[in-house]
Scaffold this motif. Structure first.
Motif, short mmCIF file in Angstrom:
data_model
loop_
_atom_site.label_atom_id
_atom_site.label_comp_id
_atom_site.label_asym_id
_atom_site.label_seq_id
_atom_site.Cartn_x
_atom_site.Cartn_y
_atom_site.Cartn_z
N PHE A 1 0.84 -1.21 0.00
CA PHE A 1 0.00 0.00 0.00
C PHE A 1 0.87 1.25 0.00
CE2 PHE A 1 -3.46 -2.56 2.35
CZ PHE A 1 -4.05 -2.92 1.15
N ALA A 2 1.92 1.21 0.81
CA ALA A 2 2.80 2.37 0.92
C ALA A 2 3.58 2.60 -0.38
CB ALA A 2 3.76 2.19 2.09
N PHE A 3 4.07 1.51 -0.97
CA PHE A 3 4.87 1.63 -2.19
C PHE A 3 4.07 2.25 -3.33
CE2 PHE A 3 6.52 -0.01 -6.24
CZ PHE A 3 7.86 0.35 -6.13
N PHE A 4 2.80 1.83 -3.45
CA PHE A 4 1.94 2.35 -4.53
C PHE A 4 1.08 3.54 -4.09
CE2 PHE A 4 2.74 -2.07 -5.91
CZ PHE A 4 3.19 -1.83 -7.19
N ASN A 5 1.31 4.00 -2.85
CA ASN A 5 0.59 5.17 -2.32
C ASN A 5 -0.93 4.98 -2.41
OD1 ASN A 5 0.51 7.68 -1.06
ND2 ASN A 5 0.42 8.78 -3.00
N LEU A 6 -1.39 3.85 -1.89
CA LEU A 6 -2.81 3.50 -1.99
C LEU A 6 -3.56 3.89 -0.71
CD1 LEU A 6 -2.37 -0.06 -3.55
CD2 LEU A 6 -2.84 2.10 -4.74
N LYS A 7 -3.49 5.16 -0.35
CA LYS A 7 -4.10 5.62 0.91
C LYS A 7 -5.61 5.43 0.91
CE LYS A 7 -0.91 9.27 1.97
NZ LYS A 7 -0.76 10.73 1.94
N LYS A 8 -6.28 5.81 -0.16
CA LYS A 8 -7.74 5.73 -0.19
C LYS A 8 -8.21 4.28 -0.08
CE LYS A 8 -8.63 10.02 -2.72
NZ LYS A 8 -9.22 10.64 -3.95
N ILE A 9 -7.52 3.39 -0.78
CA ILE A 9 -7.87 1.97 -0.70
C ILE A 9 -7.61 1.44 0.71
CG2 ILE A 9 -7.28 -0.33 -1.55
CD1 ILE A 9 -6.70 0.91 -4.25
N PHE A 10 -6.51 1.88 1.29
CA PHE A 10 -6.15 1.48 2.64
C PHE A 10 -7.24 1.87 3.64
CE2 PHE A 10 -3.85 2.78 6.60
CZ PHE A 10 -3.54 1.51 7.04
N TYR A 11 -7.70 3.13 3.58
CA TYR A 11 -8.74 3.60 4.50
C TYR A 11 -10.07 2.90 4.23
CZ TYR A 11 -5.43 7.35 5.65
OH TYR A 11 -4.34 8.06 6.06
N PHE A 12 -10.35 2.63 2.94
CA PHE A 12 -11.59 1.93 2.57
C PHE A 12 -11.62 0.54 3.20
CE2 PHE A 12 -14.02 -0.96 -0.07
CZ PHE A 12 -15.20 -0.27 -0.29
N ILE A 13 -10.50 -0.16 3.11
CA ILE A 13 -10.42 -1.51 3.68
C ILE A 13 -10.60 -1.47 5.20
CG2 ILE A 13 -8.85 -3.45 4.11
CD1 ILE A 13 -7.68 -2.94 1.32
N GLN A 14 -9.98 -0.50 5.85
CA GLN A 14 -10.10 -0.38 7.31
C GLN A 14 -11.54 -0.10 7.73
OE1 GLN A 14 -7.14 2.59 8.54
NE2 GLN A 14 -5.98 0.93 9.48
N LYS A 15 -12.25 0.69 6.92
CA LYS A 15 -13.60 1.10 7.29
C LYS A 15 -14.65 0.06 6.96
CE LYS A 15 -16.86 4.95 6.77
NZ LYS A 15 -17.09 6.29 6.16
N TYR A 16 -14.56 -0.57 5.77
CA TYR A 16 -15.65 -1.41 5.30
C TYR A 16 -15.36 -2.91 5.30
CZ TYR A 16 -17.68 2.99 3.73
OH TYR A 16 -18.20 4.25 3.69
N ILE A 17 -14.09 -3.29 5.30
CA ILE A 17 -13.76 -4.72 5.23
C ILE A 17 -13.29 -5.24 6.60
CG2 ILE A 17 -12.33 -6.47 4.13
CD1 ILE A 17 -12.32 -4.71 1.62
N THR A 18 -12.17 -4.71 7.08
CA THR A 18 -11.70 -5.15 8.40
C THR A 18 -12.48 -4.48 9.53
OG1 THR A 18 -10.03 -3.40 8.64
CG2 THR A 18 -9.39 -5.39 7.43
#
Length: 285
Positions: free
Chosen positions: A16-33
Protein backbone atom coordinates in the motif's frame (compact mmCIF):
# COMPACT_ATOMS: atom_id res chain seq x y z
CA UNK A 1 -12.30 -8.69 16.07
CA UNK A 2 -10.70 -8.98 12.63
CA UNK A 3 -7.56 -11.12 12.71
CA UNK A 4 -4.72 -11.35 10.22
CA UNK A 5 -1.24 -12.82 10.36
CA UNK A 6 1.03 -9.95 11.35
CA UNK A 7 3.71 -10.72 8.76
CA UNK A 8 1.10 -10.75 6.00
CA UNK A 9 -0.28 -7.47 7.31
CA UNK A 10 3.19 -5.93 7.27
CA UNK A 11 3.67 -7.06 3.67
CA UNK A 12 0.30 -5.64 2.58
CA UNK A 13 1.06 -2.34 4.28
CA UNK A 14 4.38 -2.12 2.45
CA UNK A 15 2.58 -2.69 -0.84
CA UNK A 16 0.00 0.00 0.00
CA UNK A 17 2.80 2.37 0.92
CA UNK A 18 4.87 1.63 -2.19
CA UNK A 19 1.94 2.35 -4.53
CA UNK A 20 0.59 5.17 -2.32
CA UNK A 21 -2.81 3.50 -1.99
CA UNK A 22 -4.10 5.62 0.91
CA UNK A 23 -7.74 5.73 -0.19
CA UNK A 24 -7.87 1.97 -0.70
CA UNK A 25 -6.15 1.48 2.64
CA UNK A 26 -8.74 3.60 4.50
CA UNK A 27 -11.59 1.93 2.57
CA UNK A 28 -10.42 -1.51 3.68
CA UNK A 29 -10.10 -0.38 7.31
CA UNK A 30 -13.60 1.10 7.29
CA UNK A 31 -15.65 -1.41 5.30
CA UNK A 32 -13.76 -4.72 5.23
CA UNK A 33 -11.70 -5.15 8.40
CA UNK A 34 -13.88 -2.55 10.18
CA UNK A 35 -10.89 -1.47 12.24
CA UNK A 36 -12.25 2.07 12.04
CA UNK A 37 -15.60 1.12 13.58
CA UNK A 38 -16.62 3.30 16.52
CA UNK A 39 -17.06 1.26 19.68
CA UNK A 40 -17.04 3.62 22.65
CA UNK A 41 -18.37 1.92 25.77
CA UNK A 42 -16.92 4.26 28.40
CA UNK A 43 -15.18 7.61 28.62
CA UNK A 44 -11.48 6.88 28.30
CA UNK A 45 -9.27 7.67 31.29
CA UNK A 46 -6.71 8.81 28.74
CA UNK A 47 -9.02 11.63 27.62
CA UNK A 48 -9.69 12.54 31.24
CA UNK A 49 -5.96 12.82 31.94
CA UNK A 50 -5.60 15.48 29.26
CA UNK A 51 -8.77 17.25 30.39
CA UNK A 52 -7.55 17.40 33.99
CA UNK A 53 -4.36 19.16 32.95
CA UNK A 54 -6.11 21.52 30.56
CA UNK A 55 -8.35 22.52 33.47
CA UNK A 56 -5.56 22.65 36.05
CA UNK A 57 -3.34 24.92 33.98
CA UNK A 58 -6.27 26.94 32.58
CA UNK A 59 -5.34 26.21 28.98
CA UNK A 60 -7.51 27.81 26.31
CA UNK A 61 -5.70 27.08 23.04
CA UNK A 62 -5.05 23.38 22.57
CA UNK A 63 -2.93 21.69 19.92
CA UNK A 64 -3.25 17.97 19.25
CA UNK A 65 -0.94 15.99 16.98
CA UNK A 66 -2.04 12.75 15.36
CA UNK A 67 -5.77 13.10 15.94
CA UNK A 68 -6.79 10.20 13.67
CA UNK A 69 -10.02 9.50 11.80
CA UNK A 70 -12.84 10.11 14.30
CA UNK A 71 -11.40 12.81 16.62
CA UNK A 72 -12.94 11.00 19.61
CA UNK A 73 -10.69 12.72 22.12
CA UNK A 74 -11.37 16.16 20.68
CA UNK A 75 -15.11 15.50 20.74
CA UNK A 76 -14.93 14.59 24.42
CA UNK A 77 -12.99 17.78 25.20
CA UNK A 78 -15.53 19.87 23.27
CA UNK A 79 -18.37 18.46 25.34
CA UNK A 80 -16.47 18.52 28.63
CA UNK A 81 -15.43 22.16 28.28
CA UNK A 82 -18.64 23.20 26.50
CA UNK A 83 -16.66 24.61 23.56
CA UNK A 84 -14.82 27.01 25.87
CA UNK A 85 -11.45 25.84 24.59
CA UNK A 86 -10.06 26.23 21.07
CA UNK A 87 -8.77 22.96 19.62
CA UNK A 88 -6.43 22.67 16.67
CA UNK A 89 -5.68 19.18 15.41
CA UNK A 90 -2.99 18.41 12.87
CA UNK A 91 -1.93 15.23 11.10
CA UNK A 92 0.59 14.31 8.44
CA UNK A 93 -2.21 12.69 6.44
CA UNK A 94 -5.81 13.79 5.90
CA UNK A 95 -7.64 11.02 7.75
CA UNK A 96 -10.78 12.65 9.16
CA UNK A 97 -13.94 10.68 8.36
CA UNK A 98 -17.15 12.60 9.11
CA UNK A 99 -19.26 9.43 9.34
CA UNK A 100 -16.98 8.13 12.08
CA UNK A 101 -16.86 11.56 13.73
CA UNK A 102 -20.65 11.87 13.89
CA UNK A 103 -21.02 8.34 15.22
CA UNK A 104 -18.41 9.01 17.91
CA UNK A 105 -20.01 12.31 18.88
CA UNK A 106 -23.43 10.72 19.38
CA UNK A 107 -21.97 7.96 21.57
CA UNK A 108 -19.91 10.38 23.67
CA UNK A 109 -22.84 12.77 24.18
CA UNK A 110 -24.95 9.82 25.37
CA UNK A 111 -22.26 8.69 27.81
CA UNK A 112 -21.89 12.20 29.20
CA UNK A 113 -25.65 12.74 29.18
CA UNK A 114 -25.12 15.99 27.30
CA UNK A 115 -27.19 17.24 24.37
CA UNK A 116 -25.80 16.05 21.03
CA UNK A 117 -24.14 18.91 19.15
CA UNK A 118 -25.36 17.57 15.84
CA UNK A 119 -23.72 16.05 12.79
CA UNK A 120 -21.13 17.82 10.69
CA UNK A 121 -20.42 17.50 6.99
CA UNK A 122 -17.32 19.61 6.49
CA UNK A 123 -14.47 21.47 8.19
CA UNK A 124 -16.57 24.63 8.57
CA UNK A 125 -19.32 22.74 10.41
CA UNK A 126 -16.67 21.18 12.63
CA UNK A 127 -15.27 24.52 13.73
CA UNK A 128 -18.69 26.10 14.30
CA UNK A 129 -20.31 23.26 16.23
CA UNK A 130 -17.31 21.88 18.13
CA UNK A 131 -14.69 24.65 18.10
CA UNK A 132 -12.25 22.25 16.47
CA UNK A 133 -9.94 23.32 13.66
CA UNK A 134 -8.72 20.32 11.69
CA UNK A 135 -5.68 20.83 9.48
CA UNK A 136 -4.22 18.00 7.44
CA UNK A 137 -1.95 17.25 5.84
CA UNK A 138 0.13 19.69 7.86
CA UNK A 139 3.60 19.51 9.36
CA UNK A 140 4.80 21.27 12.48
CA UNK A 141 7.05 23.43 10.32
CA UNK A 142 4.03 24.63 8.35
CA UNK A 143 2.09 25.29 11.55
CA UNK A 144 4.94 27.44 12.86
CA UNK A 145 4.52 29.74 9.85
CA UNK A 146 1.00 30.64 11.05
CA UNK A 147 2.60 32.18 14.18
CA UNK A 148 -0.29 30.94 16.32
CA UNK A 149 0.64 30.16 19.93
CA UNK A 150 -0.80 27.33 22.03
CA UNK A 151 -1.01 26.69 25.77
CA UNK A 152 -0.53 22.93 25.58
CA UNK A 153 0.21 20.18 23.07
CA UNK A 154 -1.55 16.87 23.66
CA UNK A 155 -1.23 13.48 21.99
CA UNK A 156 -2.65 10.02 22.59
CA UNK A 157 -1.07 6.96 21.01
CA UNK A 158 0.80 9.08 18.50
CA UNK A 159 4.43 9.49 19.58
CA UNK A 160 5.14 5.77 19.21
CA UNK A 161 4.66 6.26 15.45
CA UNK A 162 7.34 8.96 15.19
CA UNK A 163 10.82 8.01 14.11
CA UNK A 164 13.53 9.01 16.57
CA UNK A 165 14.63 11.72 14.16
CA UNK A 166 11.08 13.08 13.88
CA UNK A 167 10.69 13.01 17.66
CA UNK A 168 13.81 15.13 18.01
CA UNK A 169 12.50 17.63 15.45
CA UNK A 170 9.16 17.68 17.27
CA UNK A 171 10.78 18.47 20.62
CA UNK A 172 12.88 21.20 19.02
CA UNK A 173 10.06 22.84 17.04
CA UNK A 174 7.19 22.49 19.50
CA UNK A 175 8.82 25.04 21.79
CA UNK A 176 8.31 27.71 19.15
CA UNK A 177 4.52 27.41 19.07
CA UNK A 178 3.90 26.85 22.78
CA UNK A 179 3.65 29.70 25.27
CA UNK A 180 3.64 30.03 29.04
CA UNK A 181 4.76 26.80 30.73
CA UNK A 182 5.13 25.16 27.31
CA UNK A 183 3.18 22.10 28.36
CA UNK A 184 3.16 18.73 26.61
CA UNK A 185 0.72 16.02 27.69
CA UNK A 186 1.44 12.72 25.96
CA UNK A 187 0.11 9.18 26.31
CA UNK A 188 2.18 6.54 24.53
CA UNK A 189 1.25 2.97 23.63
CA UNK A 190 4.26 0.67 24.06
CA UNK A 191 2.64 -2.49 22.69
CA UNK A 192 3.30 -4.12 19.34
CA UNK A 193 0.41 -2.80 17.24
CA UNK A 194 0.50 -5.90 15.03
CA UNK A 195 -0.70 -7.84 18.08
CA UNK A 196 -3.93 -5.82 17.96
CA UNK A 197 -5.03 -7.90 14.97
CA UNK A 198 -3.03 -11.08 15.50
CA UNK A 199 -3.79 -12.77 18.82
CA UNK A 200 -1.12 -15.40 18.16
CA UNK A 201 1.68 -13.01 18.99
CA UNK A 202 2.35 -11.20 22.25
CA UNK A 203 2.20 -7.45 22.75
CA UNK A 204 5.99 -7.43 23.04
CA UNK A 205 6.64 -9.52 19.93
CA UNK A 206 8.39 -6.69 18.11
CA UNK A 207 11.12 -6.55 20.77
CA UNK A 208 12.48 -9.87 19.51
CA UNK A 209 13.95 -8.15 16.48
CA UNK A 210 17.09 -6.07 16.27
CA UNK A 211 17.04 -2.75 14.48
CA UNK A 212 18.00 -4.10 11.07
CA UNK A 213 15.64 -7.09 11.20
CA UNK A 214 12.69 -4.90 12.21
CA UNK A 215 13.07 -2.75 9.08
CA UNK A 216 11.62 -5.68 7.13
CA UNK A 217 8.29 -5.27 8.91
CA UNK A 218 8.17 -1.56 9.67
CA UNK A 219 6.41 0.72 7.20
CA UNK A 220 4.96 4.20 6.99
CA UNK A 221 1.36 3.00 7.40
CA UNK A 222 2.16 1.38 10.75
CA UNK A 223 5.53 2.74 11.75
CA UNK A 224 6.57 1.81 15.29
CA UNK A 225 9.72 3.21 16.85
CA UNK A 226 9.70 0.60 19.69
CA UNK A 227 11.05 3.10 22.22
CA UNK A 228 10.38 2.15 25.83
CA UNK A 229 9.22 4.30 28.73
CA UNK A 230 12.76 4.99 29.95
CA UNK A 231 13.85 5.97 26.43
CA UNK A 232 11.20 8.68 26.22
CA UNK A 233 12.13 10.00 29.67
CA UNK A 234 15.78 10.30 28.63
CA UNK A 235 14.84 11.97 25.34
CA UNK A 236 12.53 14.51 27.01
CA UNK A 237 15.17 15.40 29.58
CA UNK A 238 17.81 15.75 26.86
CA UNK A 239 15.62 18.46 25.34
CA UNK A 240 15.36 20.24 28.68
CA UNK A 241 11.76 19.36 29.46
CA UNK A 242 10.83 19.06 33.12
CA UNK A 243 8.69 15.99 33.81
CA UNK A 244 5.99 17.23 36.17
CA UNK A 245 3.62 14.28 35.82
CA UNK A 246 4.18 10.61 35.00
CA UNK A 247 2.01 7.49 34.93
CA UNK A 248 2.85 3.91 34.06
CA UNK A 249 0.57 1.27 32.61
CA UNK A 250 0.44 -2.41 33.49
CA UNK A 251 3.43 -4.65 32.96
CA UNK A 252 3.11 -6.93 29.97
CA UNK A 253 4.11 -10.56 30.21
CA UNK A 254 7.83 -10.93 29.65
CA UNK A 255 8.91 -13.03 26.70
CA UNK A 256 12.09 -14.86 25.88
CA UNK A 257 14.61 -14.09 23.15
CA UNK A 258 14.32 -10.32 23.30
CA UNK A 259 16.88 -8.50 21.18
CA UNK A 260 20.01 -7.49 23.06
CA UNK A 261 19.21 -3.91 22.04
CA UNK A 262 16.55 -3.73 24.78
CA UNK A 263 17.22 -3.55 28.51
CA UNK A 264 15.60 -6.69 29.90
CA UNK A 265 16.70 -5.85 33.45
CA UNK A 266 14.68 -2.64 33.51
CA UNK A 267 11.04 -3.29 34.37
CA UNK A 268 9.98 -0.22 32.36
CA UNK A 269 10.92 -2.08 29.18
CA UNK A 270 7.81 -4.20 29.68
CA UNK A 271 5.23 -1.46 30.32
CA UNK A 272 2.07 -1.51 28.21
CA UNK A 273 1.72 2.28 28.07
CA UNK A 274 3.03 5.43 29.70
CA UNK A 275 2.03 9.03 30.31
CA UNK A 276 4.20 12.12 30.55
CA UNK A 277 3.25 15.68 31.44
CA UNK A 278 6.14 18.02 30.71
CA UNK A 279 6.95 21.69 30.84
CA UNK A 280 9.78 23.91 29.78
CA UNK A 281 9.23 27.09 31.75
CA UNK A 282 10.55 30.53 30.94
CA UNK A 283 12.56 29.46 27.93
CA UNK A 284 13.23 32.38 25.61
CA UNK A 285 12.69 31.95 21.89
Amino acid sequence: MFQINWKLKALLYKIFAFFNLKKIFYFIQKYITKRSKIDIQIISNLWVSHADNIKKFECKNILEIGAGKSLEQNIYLSYFFNNMINQTTIDINKMLDFDLFNDASKKISDLLNIKYKGSVKNIEDLSKAYNIWYMAPLSLEELIKTKVKYDICISTNALEHFSIEDLKVFLEKIDIILKGNRLISSIIDYSDHYAHTDSRITKLNFLKFNKNSWKKYNNKYLFQNRLRHQDYRKLFKNYNFNIIGEKKGDLLQKIENLSHEFDTKNEETFLSWGYYLMSRENKSI
